[in-house]
Design a protein around this motif. Structure first.
Motif, mmCIF file in Angstrom:
data_model
loop_
_atom_site.group_PDB
_atom_site.id
_atom_site.type_symbol
_atom_site.label_atom_id
_atom_site.label_comp_id
_atom_site.label_asym_id
_atom_site.label_seq_id
_atom_site.Cartn_x
_atom_site.Cartn_y
_atom_site.Cartn_z
ATOM 1 N N GLU A 171 0.791 -1.238 0.046
ATOM 2 C CA GLU A 171 0.055 -0.040 0.038
ATOM 3 C C GLU A 171 0.775 1.305 -0.069
ATOM 4 O O GLU A 171 0.480 2.453 -0.634
ATOM 5 C CB GLU A 171 -0.854 0.020 1.096
ATOM 6 C CG GLU A 171 -2.071 -1.070 1.003
ATOM 7 C CD GLU A 171 -2.890 -0.840 0.078
ATOM 8 O OE1 GLU A 171 -3.332 0.264 -0.239
ATOM 9 O OE2 GLU A 171 -3.398 -1.926 -0.702
ATOM 10 N N TYR A 172 1.949 1.281 0.713
ATOM 11 C CA TYR A 172 2.832 2.159 0.637
ATOM 12 C C TYR A 172 3.637 2.645 -0.632
ATOM 13 O O TYR A 172 3.394 3.635 -1.329
ATOM 14 C CB TYR A 172 4.117 2.162 1.663
ATOM 15 C CG TYR A 172 5.306 2.944 1.578
ATOM 16 C CD1 TYR A 172 4.949 4.437 1.912
ATOM 17 C CD2 TYR A 172 6.609 2.387 0.927
ATOM 18 C CE1 TYR A 172 6.264 5.108 1.829
ATOM 19 C CE2 TYR A 172 7.581 3.371 0.939
ATOM 20 C CZ TYR A 172 7.485 4.696 1.363
ATOM 21 O OH TYR A 172 8.548 5.495 1.379
ATOM 22 N N LEU A 173 3.945 1.473 -1.379
ATOM 23 C CA LEU A 173 4.398 1.564 -2.823
ATOM 24 C C LEU A 173 3.278 2.283 -3.602
ATOM 25 O O LEU A 173 3.454 3.064 -4.598
ATOM 26 C CB LEU A 173 5.045 0.336 -3.249
ATOM 27 C CG LEU A 173 6.083 -0.304 -2.404
ATOM 28 C CD1 LEU A 173 6.440 -1.717 -3.236
ATOM 29 C CD2 LEU A 173 7.434 0.449 -2.508
ATOM 30 N N LEU A 174 1.941 1.730 -3.477
ATOM 31 C CA LEU A 174 1.003 2.032 -4.493
ATOM 32 C C LEU A 174 0.978 3.597 -4.292
ATOM 33 O O LEU A 174 0.646 4.548 -5.082
ATOM 34 C CB LEU A 174 -0.276 1.404 -4.161
ATOM 35 C CG LEU A 174 -1.580 1.983 -4.698
ATOM 36 C CD1 LEU A 174 -1.294 1.805 -6.177
ATOM 37 C CD2 LEU A 174 -2.789 1.161 -3.927
ATOM 38 N N GLU A 175 0.918 4.123 -2.953
ATOM 39 C CA GLU A 175 0.669 5.475 -2.644
ATOM 40 C C GLU A 175 1.863 6.255 -3.248
ATOM 41 O O GLU A 175 1.574 7.525 -3.841
ATOM 42 C CB GLU A 175 0.775 5.952 -1.086
ATOM 43 C CG GLU A 175 0.503 7.327 -0.697
ATOM 44 C CD GLU A 175 0.599 7.240 0.946
ATOM 45 O OE1 GLU A 175 0.651 8.694 1.361
ATOM 46 O OE2 GLU A 175 0.330 6.194 1.569
ATOM 47 N N MET A 176 2.974 5.728 -3.185
ATOM 48 C CA MET A 176 4.147 6.507 -3.849
ATOM 49 C C MET A 176 3.939 6.775 -5.229
ATOM 50 O O MET A 176 4.201 7.793 -5.776
ATOM 51 C CB MET A 176 5.482 6.069 -3.396
ATOM 52 C CG MET A 176 5.944 5.857 -1.863
ATOM 53 S SD MET A 176 6.217 7.428 -1.471
ATOM 54 C CE MET A 176 7.731 8.039 -2.074
ATOM 55 N N ALA A 177 3.729 5.646 -5.828
ATOM 56 C CA ALA A 177 3.414 5.457 -7.577
ATOM 57 C C ALA A 177 2.244 6.420 -7.660
ATOM 58 O O ALA A 177 2.514 7.269 -8.702
ATOM 59 C CB ALA A 177 2.825 4.067 -7.648
#
Length: 252
Positions: A171-177
């Motif tokens: 979810e963190y990576l998705l937010e960053m993306a």
């Protein structure tokens, strides 16, 4: 058979793969209809004394927006499965169809009509590989589906990030993306860094205790806006360019 049908006798589709209706597009279509008339009749299935829309929901909404009482329709009479098949294949011709909406169409054809991936491919002209990828979107977390539907990330980026099995980090990576915008290669690098970090993390020792370890922060990369190469976000300069491109611009 073609005939002018009373608007009040028409029911909108009971199931729809469309997640939202662009009111601006409906209003623009209404203006076009007011100026030039309805160019293509909607398709209606006869249901007793009423009619159900198979194709042309936006045209119907545009007529309603204009306050019109009748709309020209092509009248057919088919069973429920044929309605779902016709509506599904018709919806695939819509413009700006998101991967989530397309996946919902294929899923509906499989669940409600009993079609296989191969049958859908033959009926729609899509490849089995494309259909399976869109069906995978239905299996993704809701956060990924929302991001794809809003076009905050591409399907290829979502597929790469989905390979991260740690829900919180994913979810963190998705937010960053979504916030920074990344390419497939950068997303793949993020997940590779996470996997490498997982492999090097401290494990339980044979005695049952934990070995000492030092937390290593996983670097996060994005694509340089100029050369498209990967650059760590902390090192990105103004306009989100890598250090090399930033220095080259200054020399010019």
């Amino acid at each position: 058979m073609f005939k002018a049908v009373e608007m009040e006798l028409i029911d909108r589709p009971e199931e729809s793969s469309r997640l939202d209706i662009d009111t601006g597009a409906v209003e623009e279509l209404a203006r076009n209809i007011a100026a030039r008339g309805l160019m293509h009749p909607i398709t209606l299935n006869k249901k007793g004394e009423r009619y159900e829309i198979i194709a042309g929901d936006r045209r119907y909404l545009a007529h309603r927006h204009l306050g019109l009482t009748k709309i020209m329709g092509k009248i057919i009479n088919v069973d429920r499965k044929e309605v779902l098949l016709l509506r599904g294949t018709e919806n695939l011709h819509r413009t700006n169809l998101t991967p989530l909406e397309e996946g919902r169409i294929y899923h509906g054809l499989m669940e409600n009509v009993g079609m296989t991936v191969e049958m859908i491919a033959k009926e729609t002209g899509r490849s089995a590989g494309v259909i399976k990828r869109r069906l995978d979107v239905i299996k993704m977390p809701e956060s990924f589906q929302r991001a794809l539907h809003k076009k905050s990330i591409s399907l290829t980026v979502a597929e790469e990030l989905w390979l991260c099995t740690d829900e919180a980090h994913r979810e963190y990576l998705l937010e960053m993306a979504c916030e920074h915008g990344v390419t497939k290669d950068v997303a793949r690098m993020w997940v590779s860094d996470w996997k490498r970090s997982e492999r090097s993390s401290p494990d339980a020792s044979e005695e049952g205790g934990l070995t000492a370890g030092v937390y290593e922060e996983i670097p996060i990369y994005r694509a340089c806006d100029l050369c498209k190469s990967a650059v760590e976000i902390r090192a990105a300069k103004e306009l989100r360019v890598c250090s090399g491109c930033y220095g080259e611009r200054d020399r010019k």
